[in-house]
Design an enzyme around this catalytic site. Structure first.
Site, mmCIF file in Angstrom:
data_model
loop_
_atom_site.group_PDB
_atom_site.id
_atom_site.type_symbol
_atom_site.label_atom_id
_atom_site.label_comp_id
_atom_site.label_asym_id
_atom_site.label_seq_id
_atom_site.Cartn_x
_atom_site.Cartn_y
_atom_site.Cartn_z
ATOM 1 N N THR A 28 -12.482 -5.265 13.855
ATOM 2 C CA THR A 28 -12.051 -6.700 14.062
ATOM 3 C C THR A 28 -10.531 -7.015 13.333
ATOM 4 O OG1 THR A 28 -14.508 -6.861 14.087
ATOM 5 C CG2 THR A 28 -13.030 -8.860 13.569
ATOM 6 N N ALA A 29 -10.679 -6.540 12.180
ATOM 7 C CA ALA A 29 -9.574 -6.729 11.552
ATOM 8 C C ALA A 29 -8.084 -6.141 12.080
ATOM 9 C CB ALA A 29 -9.422 -6.446 10.043
ATOM 10 N N LYS A 30 -8.123 -5.004 12.822
ATOM 11 C CA LYS A 30 -6.899 -4.439 13.231
ATOM 12 C C LYS A 30 -6.736 -5.103 14.713
ATOM 13 C CE LYS A 30 -5.885 -1.319 10.063
ATOM 14 N NZ LYS A 30 -4.875 -1.619 9.319
ATOM 15 N N GLY B 250 0.878 -1.056 0.103
ATOM 16 C CA GLY B 250 -0.219 0.100 0.025
ATOM 17 C C GLY B 250 1.017 1.511 -0.031
ATOM 18 N N ALA B 251 2.065 1.218 -0.634
ATOM 19 C CA ALA B 251 2.896 2.157 -0.790
ATOM 20 C C ALA B 251 2.920 3.360 -1.776
ATOM 21 C CB ALA B 251 4.206 1.694 -0.640
ATOM 22 N N ASP C 37 -2.338 -7.553 -5.653
ATOM 23 C CA ASP C 37 -3.490 -7.544 -4.425
ATOM 24 C C ASP C 37 -2.984 -8.423 -3.415
ATOM 25 O OD1 ASP C 37 -5.848 -7.906 -3.170
ATOM 26 O OD2 ASP C 37 -6.865 -8.233 -4.706
ATOM 27 N N VAL C 38 -2.661 -7.547 -2.176
ATOM 28 C CA VAL C 38 -2.245 -8.528 -1.211
ATOM 29 C C VAL C 38 -3.113 -9.711 -0.570
ATOM 30 C CG1 VAL C 38 -0.589 -6.689 -0.376
ATOM 31 C CG2 VAL C 38 -3.004 -7.094 0.790
ATOM 32 N N TYR D 259 -13.653 -3.228 10.385
ATOM 33 C CA TYR D 259 -12.070 -2.646 10.557
ATOM 34 C C TYR D 259 -11.528 -2.777 11.830
ATOM 35 C CZ TYR D 259 -8.732 0.931 9.755
ATOM 36 O OH TYR D 259 -7.469 1.702 9.648
ATOM 37 N N ARG E 124 0.689 5.828 -1.685
ATOM 38 C CA ARG E 124 0.242 6.960 -0.978
ATOM 39 C C ARG E 124 0.252 6.877 0.452
ATOM 40 N NH1 ARG E 124 -6.232 6.655 -2.832
ATOM 41 N NH2 ARG E 124 -7.015 5.650 -0.780
#
Ligand SMILES: NC(=O)c1ccc[n+]([C@@H]2O[C@H](COP(=O)([O-])OP(=O)(O)OC[C@H]3O[C@@H](n4cnc5c(N)ncnc54)[C@H](O)[C@@H]3O)[C@@H](O)[C@H]2O)c1
Length: 253
Positions: free
Chosen positions: A156-158, A13-14, A63-64, A154, A16
């Site tokens: 939950t993911a974090k 995600g680099a 796409d990761v 979000y 920006r």
């Protein structure tokens, strides 16, 4: 680290925001940097800025959350730049909604990019870290991990990324690999700009309102987070692992 063979860092995600600032910072610290984002074309600016400053960078599109694309990207990075021994799992998306309105598509999208993406990237890169008996993984969590209205997916993911980080620290420590997480508060990027737009608030007002709640009386900038990444990946930080640092301009969100 000799100048002829810099260690290789991958930042996802680099194109920006926090990822771009981190890629530039790690390049300034002496790493060769793989600037990974969904579309290779969008990485051009970050790559050019690194090269203009005398650093080495490679733009990579992937796409990761896609296992095949991740493997192809990591293979390419290893072949063209060198063994990736620093990984910053920064790629992220938000799909905010109140729970009763949240769709399965929006739930899955957020899980896939943050959790599946970090898992796939780390699994692909750890081999190089273990082989070289040295490595650094930094995962981007968030103050939202503590719970945030409208962000069940979000948050939950974090929070999940914090468990992932601590487990990596335990499994990989004996190979000279550390894993840590950064949980930023409000950082001024396209992501927070999109949140303001969704809420129908001018970004300037949104930033001012956020700053008024933050003890250091300002919002964060991408470089604030890049600085902490730089610390975690530094040689001297080898005894710091499995930690989560909240970088939020104060003790809590
Ligand atoms: N901005 C904040 O206030 C804030 C706060 C806490 C945590 N974070 C986290 O920091 C990270 C960076 O946030 P930002 O504000 O710079 O966001 P941003 O939206 O400006 O940038 C995110 C980047 O990730 C890329 N990306 C999205 N999905 C991807 C995928 N599947 N594969 C590859 N790349 C993908 C996007 O194309 C974009 O370039 C994210 O993980 C975010 O959740 C941000």
């Amino acid at each position: 680290m000799s100048e002829a063979t810099p260690r290789v860092a991958v930042v996802t995600g680099a194109a920006r925001g926090i990822g771009a600032a981190t890629a530039k910072r790690l390049a300034a610290d002496g790493f060769a940097v793989a600037v990974l984002d969904l579309d290779e074309a969008t990485t051009k600016d970050t790559v050019q800025e690194i090269e203009a400053a005398g650093g080495r960078a490679l733009g990579v599109g992937a796409d990761v959350s896609d296992a095949e694309q991740v493997q192809a990207a990591v293979d390419r990075i290893a072949a063209e730049l060198g063994a990736p021994v620093v990984l910053v799992n920064n790629a992220g998306v938000t799909r905010d909604n109140m729970l009763f309105k949240m769709t399965e598509v929006d739930w899955d999208m957020v899980m896939n990019v943050h959790l599946r993406g970090s898992f796939l990237m780390t699994r692909a890169c750890q081999k190089y870290m273990v082989d070289g008996k040295w490595g650094r993984v930094v995962n981007l969590s968030s103050v939202s991990a503590l719970g945030n209205r409208g962000q069940a997916n979000y948050a939950t993911a974090k929070a999940g990324l914090q468990g992932f980080t601590k487990t990596l620290a335990i499994e990989l420590g004996k190979f000279g690999v550390t894993a840590n997480a950064i949980a930023p508060g409000f950082i001024q990027t396209e992501m927070t700009k999109a949140t303001a737009e969704r809420m129908g608030v001018p970004f300037e007002d949104f930033v001012k309102a956020a700053a008024s709640q933050i003890p250091v009386a300002r919002v964060g900038q991408p470089e604030d987070i890049a600085h902490l990444v730089s610390f975690f990946v530094s040689e001297g930080a080898g005894f710091v692992s499995g930690q989560v640092v909240y970088a939020a301009g104060g003790p809590r969100a």
